[in-house]
Design a protein around this motif. Structure first.
Motif, mmCIF file in Angstrom:
data_model
loop_
_atom_site.group_PDB
_atom_site.id
_atom_site.type_symbol
_atom_site.label_atom_id
_atom_site.label_comp_id
_atom_site.label_asym_id
_atom_site.label_seq_id
_atom_site.Cartn_x
_atom_site.Cartn_y
_atom_site.Cartn_z
ATOM 1 N N SER A 165 7.115 -9.481 19.659
ATOM 2 C CA SER A 165 8.260 -9.762 20.537
ATOM 3 C C SER A 165 9.176 -10.846 19.975
ATOM 4 C CB SER A 165 7.778 -10.130 21.938
ATOM 5 O OG SER A 165 6.935 -11.256 21.893
ATOM 6 N N ARG A 166 8.623 -11.867 19.328
ATOM 7 C CA ARG A 166 9.468 -12.940 18.771
ATOM 8 C C ARG A 166 10.296 -12.454 17.599
ATOM 9 N NH1 ARG A 166 5.099 -17.443 17.759
ATOM 10 N NH2 ARG A 166 4.335 -15.584 16.788
ATOM 11 N N ILE A 167 9.667 -11.717 16.683
ATOM 12 C CA ILE A 167 10.378 -11.206 15.508
ATOM 13 C C ILE A 167 11.428 -10.190 15.953
ATOM 14 C CG2 ILE A 167 10.134 -9.956 13.329
ATOM 15 C CD1 ILE A 167 8.889 -12.832 13.350
ATOM 16 N N ARG A 168 11.061 -9.337 16.902
ATOM 17 C CA ARG A 168 12.009 -8.351 17.418
ATOM 18 C C ARG A 168 13.226 -9.039 18.031
ATOM 19 N NH1 ARG A 168 11.513 -2.936 18.623
ATOM 20 N NH2 ARG A 168 13.158 -2.189 19.982
ATOM 21 N N LEU A 169 13.007 -10.121 18.747
ATOM 22 C CA LEU A 169 14.102 -10.857 19.373
ATOM 23 C C LEU A 169 15.064 -11.411 18.321
ATOM 24 C CD1 LEU A 169 15.382 -11.898 21.986
ATOM 25 C CD2 LEU A 169 13.920 -13.915 21.794
ATOM 26 N N GLU B 255 4.832 -14.119 11.373
ATOM 27 C CA GLU B 255 4.835 -15.080 12.484
ATOM 28 C C GLU B 255 6.218 -15.647 12.758
ATOM 29 O OE1 GLU B 255 2.123 -18.034 11.102
ATOM 30 O OE2 GLU B 255 0.484 -16.590 10.919
ATOM 31 N N TYR B 256 7.061 -15.707 11.711
ATOM 32 C CA TYR B 256 8.353 -16.364 11.843
ATOM 33 C C TYR B 256 9.312 -15.805 10.809
ATOM 34 C CZ TYR B 256 11.904 -20.032 11.523
ATOM 35 O OH TYR B 256 13.096 -20.707 11.495
ATOM 36 N N ILE B 257 10.581 -15.675 11.182
ATOM 37 C CA ILE B 257 11.627 -15.324 10.226
ATOM 38 C C ILE B 257 12.873 -16.131 10.554
ATOM 39 C CG2 ILE B 257 12.429 -13.327 11.553
ATOM 40 C CD1 ILE B 257 12.941 -12.007 8.721
ATOM 41 N N SER B 258 13.496 -16.660 9.514
ATOM 42 C CA SER B 258 14.720 -17.444 9.686
ATOM 43 C C SER B 258 15.922 -16.587 9.287
ATOM 44 C CB SER B 258 14.671 -18.687 8.789
ATOM 45 O OG SER B 258 14.766 -18.304 7.424
ATOM 46 N N SER B 259 17.104 -17.169 9.417
ATOM 47 C CA SER B 259 18.318 -16.441 9.032
ATOM 48 C C SER B 259 18.321 -16.140 7.537
ATOM 49 C CB SER B 259 19.566 -17.232 9.421
ATOM 50 O OG SER B 259 19.550 -18.502 8.804
ATOM 51 N N THR B 260 17.739 -17.017 6.724
ATOM 52 C CA THR B 260 17.668 -16.714 5.296
ATOM 53 C C THR B 260 16.712 -15.549 5.042
ATOM 54 O OG1 THR B 260 16.005 -18.438 4.963
ATOM 55 C CG2 THR B 260 18.278 -19.027 4.474
ATOM 56 N N GLY B 261 15.688 -15.427 5.869
ATOM 57 C CA GLY B 261 14.796 -14.273 5.777
ATOM 58 C C GLY B 261 15.517 -12.987 6.128
ATOM 59 N N LEU B 262 16.350 -13.051 7.166
ATOM 60 C CA LEU B 262 17.127 -11.872 7.551
ATOM 61 C C LEU B 262 18.052 -11.433 6.418
ATOM 62 C CD1 LEU B 262 18.101 -12.756 11.229
ATOM 63 C CD2 LEU B 262 16.478 -11.006 10.475
ATOM 64 N N THR C 144 0.864 -1.179 0.000
ATOM 65 C CA THR C 144 0.000 0.000 0.000
ATOM 66 C C THR C 144 0.900 1.229 0.000
ATOM 67 O OG1 THR C 144 -0.104 -0.013 2.422
ATOM 68 C CG2 THR C 144 -1.901 -1.094 1.265
ATOM 69 N N ARG C 145 0.345 2.349 -0.375
ATOM 70 C CA ARG C 145 1.102 3.605 -0.336
ATOM 71 C C ARG C 145 0.572 4.474 0.787
ATOM 72 N NH1 ARG C 145 4.879 4.055 -3.902
ATOM 73 N NH2 ARG C 145 4.665 2.896 -5.826
ATOM 74 N N GLN C 146 1.496 5.077 1.506
ATOM 75 C CA GLN C 146 1.135 6.086 2.502
ATOM 76 C C GLN C 146 2.085 7.250 2.297
ATOM 77 O OE1 GLN C 146 0.313 5.205 6.531
ATOM 78 N NE2 GLN C 146 -0.868 3.391 6.075
ATOM 79 N N GLY C 147 1.554 8.310 1.731
ATOM 80 C CA GLY C 147 2.393 9.468 1.410
ATOM 81 C C GLY C 147 3.438 9.075 0.387
ATOM 82 N N ASN C 148 4.700 9.416 0.662
ATOM 83 C CA ASN C 148 5.802 9.081 -0.241
ATOM 84 C C ASN C 148 6.363 7.690 0.008
ATOM 85 O OD1 ASN C 148 5.711 11.623 -1.436
ATOM 86 N ND2 ASN C 148 7.089 12.501 0.084
ATOM 87 N N ASN C 149 5.758 6.957 0.914
ATOM 88 C CA ASN C 149 6.272 5.650 1.312
ATOM 89 C C ASN C 149 5.473 4.514 0.693
ATOM 90 O OD1 ASN C 149 8.211 6.565 3.505
ATOM 91 N ND2 ASN C 149 6.295 7.437 4.252
ATOM 92 N N LEU C 150 6.197 3.453 0.350
ATOM 93 C CA LEU C 150 5.541 2.216 -0.031
ATOM 94 C C LEU C 150 5.604 1.312 1.195
ATOM 95 C CD1 LEU C 150 4.225 0.469 -2.259
ATOM 96 C CD2 LEU C 150 6.497 -0.490 -2.664
ATOM 97 N N VAL C 151 4.436 0.862 1.647
ATOM 98 C CA VAL C 151 4.365 -0.047 2.791
ATOM 99 C C VAL C 151 4.267 -1.468 2.246
ATOM 100 C CG1 VAL C 151 3.091 -0.704 4.865
ATOM 101 C CG2 VAL C 151 3.219 1.714 4.192
ATOM 102 N N VAL C 152 5.250 -2.273 2.601
ATOM 103 C CA VAL C 152 5.301 -3.675 2.183
ATOM 104 C C VAL C 152 5.012 -4.505 3.421
ATOM 105 C CG1 VAL C 152 6.725 -5.492 1.178
ATOM 106 C CG2 VAL C 152 7.028 -3.115 0.427
ATOM 107 N N ALA C 153 3.980 -5.337 3.349
ATOM 108 C CA ALA C 153 3.541 -6.081 4.529
ATOM 109 C C ALA C 153 3.557 -7.589 4.250
ATOM 110 C CB ALA C 153 2.149 -5.630 4.943
ATOM 111 N N PRO C 154 4.690 -8.234 4.567
ATOM 112 C CA PRO C 154 4.695 -9.691 4.459
ATOM 113 C C PRO C 154 3.933 -10.287 5.631
ATOM 114 C CG PRO C 154 6.795 -8.940 5.336
ATOM 115 C CD PRO C 154 5.974 -7.714 5.018
ATOM 116 N N SER C 155 3.215 -11.357 5.386
ATOM 117 C CA SER C 155 2.528 -12.031 6.492
ATOM 118 C C SER C 155 2.800 -13.519 6.395
ATOM 119 C CB SER C 155 1.028 -11.744 6.459
ATOM 120 O OG SER C 155 0.470 -12.216 5.253
#
Length: 120
Positions: free
Chosen positions: A93-97, A62-69, A17-28
């Motif tokens: 909290s999990r993704i932030r960790l 919900e989850y990210i691996s090292s390849t995602g990083l 989605t677009r918000q102002g000059n930004n493109l918001v990319v939302a993986p789920s």
């Protein structure tokens, strides 16, 4: 005996989605060894088409691996080379960790949500 191939279950969606000059990319869902190449190609295509002010909304992740990083690192390098910016929003909290333990939190501006990132 029925011989079945194992199912490849790719559980990730990417919304834009677009918000102002930004493109918001939302993986789920999940960014793992199966889905990270898709996410990486998606971000590369966005940057190549000229969108270089990105907010990645991770509220639905919900989850990210090292390849995602590694996909985030690759996109960050391309964004910087193009003179753009990339911020992260909505980390649970999990993704932030995972980002914290890998040292990635210091690579990106982090916001509580997309609205804060747009205002930031």
């Amino acid at each position: 005996m029925i011989n079945r191939k194992p199912e490849v279950n790719i559980i990730m969606n990417i919304a834009e989605t677009r918000q102002g000059n930004n493109l918001v990319v939302a993986p789920s869902g999940r960014i793992d060894s199966q889905t990270s190449p898709i996410f990486d190609r998606h971000l590369s295509a966005i940057i190549e088409r000229g969108d270089t002010r990105l907010i990645i909304d991770l509220a639905g992740l919900e989850y990210i691996s090292s390849t995602g990083l590694s996909a985030f690192l690759s996109a960050a390098k391309k964004i910087r080379a193009a003179g753009g910016s990339m911020a992260l929003a909505g980390l649970n909290s999990r993704i932030r960790l995972v980002f914290e333990m890998s040292g990635f939190l210091r690579l990106f501006p982090i916001y509580a949500n997309v609205d804060a990132a747009v205002a930031g």
